[in-house]
Design a protein around this motif. Structure first.
Motif, PDB file in Angstrom:
ATOM      1  N   TRP A  92       9.325  13.857  45.510  1.00  0.00           N
ATOM      2  CA  TRP A  92      10.574  14.561  45.167  1.00  0.00           C
ATOM      3  C   TRP A  92      11.655  13.560  44.759  1.00  0.00           C
ATOM      4  O   TRP A  92      12.661  13.938  44.180  1.00  0.00           O
ATOM      5  CB  TRP A  92      11.065  15.377  46.366  1.00  0.00           C
ATOM      6  N   GLY A 113       6.418  14.310  49.598  1.00  0.00           N
ATOM      7  CA  GLY A 113       5.369  14.631  48.631  1.00  0.00           C
ATOM      8  C   GLY A 113       5.711  15.830  47.760  1.00  0.00           C
ATOM      9  O   GLY A 113       6.120  16.880  48.265  1.00  0.00           O
ATOM     10  N   PHE A 114       5.529  15.656  46.441  1.00  0.00           N
ATOM     11  CA  PHE A 114       5.789  16.717  45.462  1.00  0.00           C
ATOM     12  C   PHE A 114       4.459  17.019  44.765  1.00  0.00           C
ATOM     13  O   PHE A 114       4.259  16.744  43.595  1.00  0.00           O
ATOM     14  CB  PHE A 114       6.839  16.212  44.459  1.00  0.00           C
ATOM     15  N   ALA A 115       3.524  17.517  45.536  1.00  0.00           N
ATOM     16  CA  ALA A 115       2.176  17.774  45.022  1.00  0.00           C
ATOM     17  C   ALA A 115       1.477  18.707  45.992  1.00  0.00           C
ATOM     18  O   ALA A 115       1.935  18.887  47.131  1.00  0.00           O
ATOM     19  CB  ALA A 115       1.381  16.464  44.920  1.00  0.00           C
ATOM     20  N   GLY A 163      -0.576  19.611  48.871  1.00  0.00           N
ATOM     21  CA  GLY A 163      -0.777  18.745  50.045  1.00  0.00           C
ATOM     22  C   GLY A 163       0.529  18.123  50.549  1.00  0.00           C
ATOM     23  O   GLY A 163       0.541  17.461  51.577  1.00  0.00           O
ATOM     24  N   GLY A 164       1.603  18.328  49.794  1.00  0.00           N
ATOM     25  CA  GLY A 164       2.917  17.838  50.245  1.00  0.00           C
ATOM     26  C   GLY A 164       2.886  16.355  50.580  1.00  0.00           C
ATOM     27  O   GLY A 164       2.243  15.559  49.891  1.00  0.00           O
ATOM     28  N   ASN A 188       1.191  10.114  51.870  1.00  0.00           N
ATOM     29  CA  ASN A 188       1.560   9.334  53.060  1.00  0.00           C
ATOM     30  C   ASN A 188       0.611   8.158  53.303  1.00  0.00           C
ATOM     31  O   ASN A 188      -0.362   7.973  52.595  1.00  0.00           O
ATOM     32  CB  ASN A 188       1.714  10.234  54.296  1.00  0.00           C
ATOM     33  N   ALA A 202      -1.673   7.235  58.631  1.00  0.00           N
ATOM     34  CA  ALA A 202      -1.833   6.940  60.066  1.00  0.00           C
ATOM     35  C   ALA A 202      -2.033   8.254  60.814  1.00  0.00           C
ATOM     36  O   ALA A 202      -1.325   9.232  60.570  1.00  0.00           O
ATOM     37  CB  ALA A 202      -0.613   6.220  60.602  1.00  0.00           C
ATOM     38  N   GLY A 224       7.415  20.292  59.839  1.00  0.00           N
ATOM     39  CA  GLY A 224       8.031  19.272  60.678  1.00  0.00           C
ATOM     40  C   GLY A 224       9.471  19.563  61.062  1.00  0.00           C
ATOM     41  O   GLY A 224       9.965  19.025  62.055  1.00  0.00           O
TER      42      GLY A 224
HETATM   43  C1  LIG Z   1       5.682   7.913  52.084  1.00  0.00           C
HETATM   44  C2  LIG Z   1       5.302   8.622  53.348  1.00  0.00           C
HETATM   45  C3  LIG Z   1       4.469   7.991  54.263  1.00  0.00           C
HETATM   46  C4  LIG Z   1       4.112   8.644  55.427  1.00  0.00           C
HETATM   47  N1  LIG Z   1       3.191   8.067  56.247  1.00  0.00           N
HETATM   48  C5  LIG Z   1       2.699   8.773  57.283  1.00  0.00           C
HETATM   49  C6  LIG Z   1       1.604   8.291  58.040  1.00  0.00           C
HETATM   50  O1  LIG Z   1       1.052   7.220  57.773  1.00  0.00           O
HETATM   51  N2  LIG Z   1       1.147   9.056  59.071  1.00  0.00           N
HETATM   52  C7  LIG Z   1       1.728  10.243  59.400  1.00  0.00           C
HETATM   53  O2  LIG Z   1       1.317  10.867  60.381  1.00  0.00           O
HETATM   54  N3  LIG Z   1       2.769  10.720  58.701  1.00  0.00           N
HETATM   55  C8  LIG Z   1       3.234  10.039  57.636  1.00  0.00           C
HETATM   56  N4  LIG Z   1       4.232  10.556  56.884  1.00  0.00           N
HETATM   57  C9  LIG Z   1       4.845  11.825  57.312  1.00  0.00           C
HETATM   58  C10 LIG Z   1       3.958  13.050  57.101  1.00  0.00           C
HETATM   59  O3  LIG Z   1       3.283  12.971  55.869  1.00  0.00           O
HETATM   60  C11 LIG Z   1       4.865  14.270  57.169  1.00  0.00           C
HETATM   61  O4  LIG Z   1       5.476  14.314  58.437  1.00  0.00           O
HETATM   62  C12 LIG Z   1       4.133  15.601  56.977  1.00  0.00           C
HETATM   63  O5  LIG Z   1       3.356  15.619  55.815  1.00  0.00           O
HETATM   64  C13 LIG Z   1       5.174  16.701  56.905  1.00  0.00           C
HETATM   65  O6  LIG Z   1       4.538  17.946  56.848  1.00  0.00           O
HETATM   66  P1  LIG Z   1       5.388  19.217  56.456  1.00  0.00           P
HETATM   67  O7  LIG Z   1       4.444  20.358  56.345  1.00  0.00           O
HETATM   68  O8  LIG Z   1       6.547  19.325  57.345  1.00  0.00           O
HETATM   69  O9  LIG Z   1       6.004  18.873  55.017  1.00  0.00           O
HETATM   70  P2  LIG Z   1       5.334  18.307  53.699  1.00  0.00           P
HETATM   71  O10 LIG Z   1       3.991  17.753  53.976  1.00  0.00           O
HETATM   72  O11 LIG Z   1       6.321  17.432  53.053  1.00  0.00           O
HETATM   73  O12 LIG Z   1       5.109  19.611  52.821  1.00  0.00           O
HETATM   74  C14 LIG Z   1       6.183  20.394  52.333  1.00  0.00           C
HETATM   75  C15 LIG Z   1       5.730  21.040  51.042  1.00  0.00           C
HETATM   76  O13 LIG Z   1       6.657  22.029  50.663  1.00  0.00           O
HETATM   77  C16 LIG Z   1       6.885  21.938  49.266  1.00  0.00           C
HETATM   78  N5  LIG Z   1       8.211  22.505  48.979  1.00  0.00           N
HETATM   79  C17 LIG Z   1       9.401  22.038  49.418  1.00  0.00           C
HETATM   80  N6  LIG Z   1      10.406  22.821  48.930  1.00  0.00           N
HETATM   81  C18 LIG Z   1       9.820  23.785  48.183  1.00  0.00           C
HETATM   82  C19 LIG Z   1      10.321  24.866  47.408  1.00  0.00           C
HETATM   83  N7  LIG Z   1      11.631  25.104  47.294  1.00  0.00           N
HETATM   84  N8  LIG Z   1       9.437  25.679  46.767  1.00  0.00           N
HETATM   85  C20 LIG Z   1       8.085  25.449  46.863  1.00  0.00           C
HETATM   86  N9  LIG Z   1       7.562  24.418  47.568  1.00  0.00           N
HETATM   87  C21 LIG Z   1       8.422  23.601  48.222  1.00  0.00           C
HETATM   88  C22 LIG Z   1       6.798  20.446  48.994  1.00  0.00           C
HETATM   89  O14 LIG Z   1       6.580  20.157  47.646  1.00  0.00           O
HETATM   90  C23 LIG Z   1       5.638  20.042  49.895  1.00  0.00           C
HETATM   91  O15 LIG Z   1       4.407  20.194  49.238  1.00  0.00           O
HETATM   92  C24 LIG Z   1       4.639   9.933  55.715  1.00  0.00           C
HETATM   93  C25 LIG Z   1       5.479  10.564  54.811  1.00  0.00           C
HETATM   94  C26 LIG Z   1       5.809   9.926  53.620  1.00  0.00           C
HETATM   95  C27 LIG Z   1       6.678  10.638  52.645  1.00  0.00           C
END
Ligand SMILES: Cc1cc2nc3c(=O)[nH]c(=O)nc-3n(C[C@H](O)[C@H](O)[C@H](O)COP(=O)(O)OP(=O)(O)OC[C@H]3O[C@@H](n4cnc5c(N)ncnc54)[C@H](O)[C@@H]3O)c2cc1C
Length: 578
Positions: free
Chosen positions: A73, A93-95, A97-98, A103, A106, A546
């Motif tokens: 994003w 993540g903007f794909a 799998g978010g 990531n 880990a 999260g």
């Molecule tokens: C660079 C990076 C490294 C990381 N490294 C680690 C690691 O090594 N180990 C670990 O445990 N965690 C790691 N994390 C954190 C972990 O990936 C996240 O905590 C986890 O993926 C969050 O899950 P989530 O479902 O809350 O959100 P996300 O996985 O971010 O998913 C949210 C989804 O919603 C979508 N979305 C958002 N807004 C909208 C909208 N308005 N309309 C439609 N879709 C939308 C997004 O595009 C995204 O696909 C890392 C994160 C990043 C960015």
């Protein structure tokens, strides 16, 4: 079926559940609810396809995925008051799998203390360690052999790992030249840095191997696992990509008993807004930034602030977007007396090409491994002077204040033309600073305002300083003699003020943000969701991502979110008798 855009959705098709976002939270819900063939789910994902993207699939290429790529994003923070006004990139993540698609992979679950604290704060014992382990942990995880086929027993205790779940995990599948040295150090300095054979047992203190979400030498994301080929063929599961949810809309114009089941979405900022209604629930899983962003645009948030923007209030809830908490991290590096570091492939295209050929041929070799093979979880000494000023904010006596990770190359800095390196990253994992996610425009396609507010608390600055010094003490073990040469960049930071300055100039997020839609007891006067993850004051909406963690787990956050979502799916199934 996966559609490239919303035009693909068959006209008139009805869905029981609409899930917004396909990351760690959303993908689990979509998968588990469609186990029942009578239940239909549509996932709306703003981001792009992750298909056939080498940088996503190859574990070691993870650093190529953000920032400033089409898979991120590309959020940035406001200038950080306590970090010399630096603007930080805030990767998400903007794909499909978010963030699990970009990531660092880990796999860490958090501690018994973390989950028991969540149960206590929410008033729901169902969130305690004994309730989530092993049931929901094992539903999530499928432990697989490392890419080089070595015995997993070397790295972990299989009794603590699931073998029938969905997210692939494995120990690092290729050794680095510092792995053994790290292990030897845990013997020589076992008072401060004891070895922990199984940090995922709920008791993580000490230094151990890093388990990663990889399987068969490839990344295992929520897209390749929960939304993988064998699940997306389900006729009751549709996924639409490249489609942004702009708002969620109330029934009856929001009068009376507030029910929300309609999702508004668009392909582009000036594109036509369209709507779809779920017959049962809308599940918000947009993540720590996406979820509050959608809520605020929908009029669910601090009414006063929203009214200044001209957004009509549906639910006046000042907690939305507040309490944003992340782990601030930092890297220190040293020149080393070796050429066997990752600089080799960074500088020599022939080496890089050979690594890729090996990976392509057999899914083995250096590209199968994570950036760090080992990590540790450490506490401040009990008599640390900071505890005269602050109550211990850690999750409990078996949980860390800071984390330490070891990398066989230069992390966080551009590779200079000469020199080989080792880096030690550290992060404050029981931080007290809180930031926020807000909006300053009525256009949902505009970026939100993100403030991590790192180092606002003196406790965090103290702990970060101590983590830098602990990393240096780690390298005092005799095994590093002759290997570690002079420090890179931080050589002058010795005094408290110099260390502070190093932190202000170099600290950055670990991207473990949580808290912007916090879970609190049903009768609490603050918070955004109830312990069953229902949005407070609204019928028809839950949040499963999260953002609902009220305090950041002492963990990299993907596993805790997968586990939370596994239980959330059961809660939803039970309520609807699915
Ligand atoms: C660079 C990076 C490294 C990381 N490294 C680690 C690691 O090594 N180990 C670990 O445990 N965690 C790691 N994390 C954190 C972990 O990936 C996240 O905590 C986890 O993926 C969050 O899950 P989530 O479902 O809350 O959100 P996300 O996985 O971010 O998913 C949210 C989804 O919603 C979508 N979305 C958002 N807004 C909208 C909208 N308005 N309309 C439609 N879709 C939308 C997004 O595009 C995204 O696909 C890392 C994160 C990043 C960015």
């Amino acid at each position: 079926t996966i559609f490239d855009n919303a035009h693909g959705i068959p006209a008139g098709k009805k869905y029981d559940f609409i899930v917004i976002g396909s990351g760690a939270g959303g993908a689990v819900i979509a998968n588990r609810l469609t186990e029942n063939p009578a239940t239909s789910v549509l996932v709306i994902e703003a981001g792009v396809s992750d298909k056939d993207q080498l940088n996503i699939t190859v574990p070691f290429y993870t650093t190529r995925l953000s920032p400033n790529t089409p898979f991120d994003w590309n959020f940035t923070t406001v200038p950080q008051t306590h970090l010399n006004n630096r603007v930080l990139t805030y990767n998400r993540g903007f794909a499909l799998g978010g963030s699990t698609t970009i990531n660092s992979m880990a796999y860490t679950r958090g501690t018994i203390d973390d989950w028991d604290r969540l149960a206590k704060l929410s008033g729901d014992q169902g969130w305690s360690w004994d309730s989530i382990f092993p049931k929901y942990v094992f539903k999530n995880e499928i432990l697989t052999p490392p890419a080089d086929g070595h015995d997993v027993m070397e790295n972990l205790d299989p009794a603590f790992h699931g073998t029938v779940g969905i997210t692939g995990t494995s120990p690092p599948g290729f050794p680095t030249s510092i792995d053994d040295k790290v292990l030897v150090t845990t013997q020589e300095l076992n008072g401060e840095f004891p070895f922990n054979h199984e940090p995922n047992s709920g008791k993580h203190l000490g230094v151990g191997w890093q388990i990663v979400t990889a399987r068969g030498g490839e990344r295992s994301s929520s897209s390749t696992s929960y939304l993988g080929p064998k699940f997306v063929v389900r006729p009751n599961l549709d996924i639409v990509l490249n489609t942004r949810v702009t708002r969620i809309l109330p029934e009856n114009g929001g009068n009376g008993d507030l029910t929300i089941r309609t999702v508004e979405y668009a392909q582009t900022a000036d594109g036509q807004r369209q709507t779809l209604k779920a017959s049962k629930e809308v599940i918000l899983a947009g993540g720590v930034i996406g979820t509050p962003h959608i809520l605020l645009h929908s009029g669910i948030g601090p009414a006063q602030t929203l009214s200044k923007l001209g957004i009509a209030s549906l639910v006046d809830n000042p907690s939305v977007g507040g309490n944003f908490t992340d782990h601030p991290g930092i890297s220190q590096a040293w020149f080393v007396n070796s050429t066997d570091t990752w600089e080799l492939a960074v500088r020599d295209p022939k080496v890089a090409a050979a690594q890729l050929v090996e990976w392509e041929k057999s899914r083995t070799g250096p590209l199968t491994r994570p950036v760090q093979s080992q990590l540790g979880w450490l506490r401040l000494p009990e008599n640390a002077k900071i505890f005269q000023q602050f109550e211990d904010p850690s999750a409990g006596p078996n949980s860390a204040h800071f984390e330490i990770l070891f990398a066989n190359g230069l992390s966080d800095f551009p590779t200079p033309p000469k020199g080989n390196f080792m880096s030690i990253l550290t992060a404050v994992v029981a931080p007290l600073s809180r930031g926020f996610v807000h909006i300053n425009s009525v256009n949902p396609f505009d970026k939100p305002v993100v403030d991590t507010n790192f180092m606002e608390s003196e406790f965090d600055l103290f702990t970060m300083r101590e983590s830098l010094l602990a990393a240096r003490r780690f390298l005092k073990a005799s095994v590093w003699k002759g290997y570690i040469l002079e420090p890179f960049q931080h050589s002058n930071s010795e005094t408290e003020e110099e260390l502070n300055e190093y932190i202000r100039n170099n600290a950055r997020p670990f991207w473990h943000g949580v808290g912007t839609a916090s879970m609190t007891p049903e009768d609490a006067s603050y918070g955004v969701v109830n312990p069953d993850l229902k949005l407070k004051g609204v019928k028809g909406v839950r949040v499963v991502d999260g953002s609902v963690f009220p305090l950041v787990p002492t963990a990299h956050t993907q596993a805790p979110i997968y586990i939370l979502a596994e239980r959330a799916a059961d809660i939803i199934k039970k309520e609807w008798d699915l």
